[in-house]
Design a protein around this motif. Structure first.
Motif, short mmCIF file in Angstrom:
data_model
loop_
_atom_site.label_atom_id
_atom_site.label_comp_id
_atom_site.label_asym_id
_atom_site.label_seq_id
_atom_site.Cartn_x
_atom_site.Cartn_y
_atom_site.Cartn_z
N ILE A 265 0.86 -1.18 0.00
CA ILE A 265 0.00 0.00 0.00
C ILE A 265 0.90 1.23 0.00
CG2 ILE A 265 -1.73 1.33 1.27
CD1 ILE A 265 -2.83 -1.26 2.39
N MET A 266 0.97 1.89 -1.14
CA MET A 266 1.77 3.11 -1.26
C MET A 266 0.91 4.32 -0.91
SD MET A 266 3.58 2.37 -4.96
CE MET A 266 4.47 3.95 -4.94
N CYS A 267 1.55 5.35 -0.39
CA CYS A 267 0.85 6.62 -0.21
C CYS A 267 1.19 7.53 -1.38
CB CYS A 267 1.26 7.29 1.09
SG CYS A 267 0.40 8.87 1.35
N GLY A 268 0.18 8.02 -2.06
CA GLY A 268 0.42 8.96 -3.14
C GLY A 268 1.10 10.21 -2.61
N ALA A 269 2.02 10.74 -3.39
CA ALA A 269 2.77 11.92 -2.95
C ALA A 269 1.90 13.17 -3.07
CB ALA A 269 4.04 12.07 -3.79
N MET A 270 1.57 13.76 -1.93
CA MET A 270 0.72 14.96 -1.88
C MET A 270 1.58 16.13 -1.39
SD MET A 270 -2.59 13.15 -0.05
CE MET A 270 -1.56 12.26 1.14
N SER A 271 1.77 17.11 -2.26
CA SER A 271 2.62 18.26 -1.90
C SER A 271 2.15 18.91 -0.61
CB SER A 271 2.59 19.30 -3.03
OG SER A 271 3.23 18.80 -4.17
N TRP A 272 3.09 19.25 0.24
CA TRP A 272 2.89 19.86 1.56
C TRP A 272 2.33 18.88 2.59
CZ3 TRP A 272 5.61 24.02 1.32
CH2 TRP A 272 5.62 24.80 0.15
N VAL A 273 1.73 17.78 2.15
CA VAL A 273 1.15 16.80 3.07
C VAL A 273 2.09 15.62 3.27
CG1 VAL A 273 -0.80 15.26 3.51
CG2 VAL A 273 -1.20 17.47 2.40
N SER A 274 2.62 15.10 2.17
CA SER A 274 3.50 13.93 2.26
C SER A 274 4.92 14.36 2.60
CB SER A 274 3.48 13.16 0.93
OG SER A 274 2.19 12.69 0.65
N GLU A 275 5.07 14.82 3.85
CA GLU A 275 6.40 15.19 4.35
C GLU A 275 6.81 14.19 5.42
OE1 GLU A 275 6.33 16.93 7.89
OE2 GLU A 275 4.68 15.55 7.52
N ARG A 276 7.90 14.46 6.12
CA ARG A 276 8.53 13.46 6.97
C ARG A 276 7.60 12.79 7.98
NH1 ARG A 276 12.88 17.43 9.66
NH2 ARG A 276 12.83 18.19 7.51
N ASN A 277 6.70 13.55 8.59
CA ASN A 277 5.86 12.98 9.64
C ASN A 277 4.88 11.94 9.10
OD1 ASN A 277 6.54 14.63 12.20
ND2 ASN A 277 6.29 16.20 10.62
N LEU A 278 4.16 12.28 8.04
CA LEU A 278 3.20 11.35 7.47
C LEU A 278 3.92 10.18 6.78
CD1 LEU A 278 0.30 10.55 6.89
CD2 LEU A 278 0.38 11.97 4.83
N VAL A 279 4.96 10.49 6.03
CA VAL A 279 5.70 9.44 5.31
C VAL A 279 6.24 8.40 6.29
CG1 VAL A 279 7.78 8.97 3.94
CG2 VAL A 279 6.27 10.88 3.33
N ALA A 280 6.86 8.85 7.37
CA ALA A 280 7.41 7.93 8.36
C ALA A 280 6.30 7.13 9.04
CB ALA A 280 8.22 8.69 9.40
N ALA A 281 5.18 7.78 9.34
CA ALA A 281 4.07 7.09 10.01
C ALA A 281 3.50 5.99 9.12
CB ALA A 281 2.98 8.09 10.37
N ILE A 282 3.39 6.24 7.83
CA ILE A 282 2.86 5.24 6.91
C ILE A 282 3.82 4.06 6.80
CG2 ILE A 282 2.37 4.80 4.46
CD1 ILE A 282 1.14 7.66 4.44
N SER A 283 5.11 4.35 6.66
CA SER A 283 6.09 3.27 6.57
C SER A 283 6.17 2.48 7.88
CB SER A 283 7.47 3.83 6.21
OG SER A 283 7.48 4.31 4.87
N ASN A 284 6.12 3.18 9.01
CA ASN A 284 6.13 2.49 10.30
C ASN A 284 4.87 1.65 10.50
OD1 ASN A 284 8.63 3.48 11.11
ND2 ASN A 284 7.76 5.29 12.11
N GLY A 285 3.78 2.06 9.84
CA GLY A 285 2.51 1.35 9.97
C GLY A 285 2.36 0.18 9.01
#
Length: 336
Positions: free
Chosen positions: A24-44
């Motif tokens: 399950i990839m997260c689509g890259a959303m400008s201003w949203v897909s930054e370190r906090n969300l990206v790390a949380a998705i990968s950690n999840g």
């Protein structure tokens, strides 16, 4: 990992490719897909992707460093092919040994694909047509994302369901194809996996995750919205190569129409080249999106959202969103 045996079995190729627990990839959303969300998705258990957007090489360098400090799980970086510093941005990804680079926003230059692959990283591309998809795969792309018009942000003219029926039978046996656009529940994921998809990509579903830095007013706009509120922008001048953008309708969508007329007028006066005109449009979107995501200006900013926005009703941790999607998929597959 054994909780979702049927879904995991169908995701096996995608999981191996991404190095994540779930494909399950997260689509890259400008201003949203930054370190906090990206790390949380990968950690999840998913696969987070940094949205480079209009970042400078220095900013991307800092963002990758910041993401690495928050997760030891794999994540990727999305680069826009028309970015004037594309070569330098690729060099930053190589320096950090980023394992997957997603090239979006146009046909990637062959030299860019080669530079990424020489570093040992995988190249993921988007393709709007089957013919172009085959060409990109022959040219070295390792995986493909097909994204339907139901998606948020920049979109093509064809629905996800039609793209899946066209691409998956032709490519899925020999190539890795991820399906995106309008996916909000696990039942849809199960269906695309059964058709041969290696995995899926979702953006809108993650935009309002607890770890998302999006302004509370931005999130509240998502919670209030339904599918019909996410509309595609209109192209007002056939000469201007404007890719439609899907966002929640507000004053900002009307302002974009005026912006197109302004840029078309500058073209008429031959004051700028076509490439510069398109870049101005992209810069407009970047600024409008920032006003909504960061500043919370939900009236004048751009509320980019896919038609699955009606399924986003509350803030949830990214890991919980992923778990729910997997549970829904597993239940659907078991029922079958």
């Amino acid at each position: 990992m054994s909780t979702y045996p049927k879904t995991q079995a169908l995701m096996a190729r995608g999981r191996d490719f991404l190095g994540s627990d779930h494909a399950i990839m997260c689509g890259a959303m400008s201003w949203v897909s930054e370190r906090n969300l990206v790390a949380a998705i990968s950690n999840g258990g998913g696969f987070g992707v940094i949205a480079c957007g209009a970042m400078t090489p220095e900013l991307l360098d800092a963002e990758i460093t910041g993401t690495k400090a928050l997760t030891d799980r794999p994540f990727g970086v999305n680069l826009i092919t028309m970015h004037p510093d594309l070569g330098d941005l690729i060099a930053i990804c190589v320096k950090h040994e980023v394992g997957h680079v997603v090239l979006a926003g146009g046909v990637p230059p062959r030299c860019s694909v080669e530079a990424i692959k020489q570093s040992g990283a995988k190249v993921v591309v988007f393709a709007p047509t089957l013919a172009l998809a085959k060409k990109l795969l022959r040219s070295g792309a390792d995986a493909l994302v097909i994204e339907g018009m139901e998606a948020g942000g920049h979109i093509g003219p064809v629905s996800t369901s039609v793209l899946a029926q066209e691409f998956l039978p032709a490519l899925a046996k020999e190539h890795l194809v991820f399906v995106a656009g309008g996916i909000g529940r696990g039942e849809a994921i199960a269906g695309y996996l059964e058709m041969g998809a290696a995995g899926v990509q979702l953006g809108t579903r993650f935009a309002c995750a607890s770890e998302s830095i999006a302004h509370d007013r931005f999130k509240q706009a998502f919670f209030r919205a339904n599918a019909r509120d996410a509309v595609a922008s209109v192209q007002v001048d056939a000469r201007l190569p404007v890719i439609p953008v899907r966002a929640l309708k507000n004053k900002g969508t009307e302002e974009f129409t005026a912006k197109q007329r302004e840029v078309a007028g500058v073209l008429d006066r031959e004051e700028i080249a076509m490439a510069e005109a398109q870049l101005q449009i992209e810069h407009y979107w970047a600024g409008a999106l920032r006003r909504a995501v960061i500043d919370g200006d939900t009236e004048n900013g751009s509320l980019m959202a896919g038609q699955s926005v009606g399924m986003v009703k509350e803030e949830e941790p990214a890991a919980q969103i992923i778990a729910r999607l997997m549970e829904e998929s597993e239940t659907a597959l078991t029922r079958r």
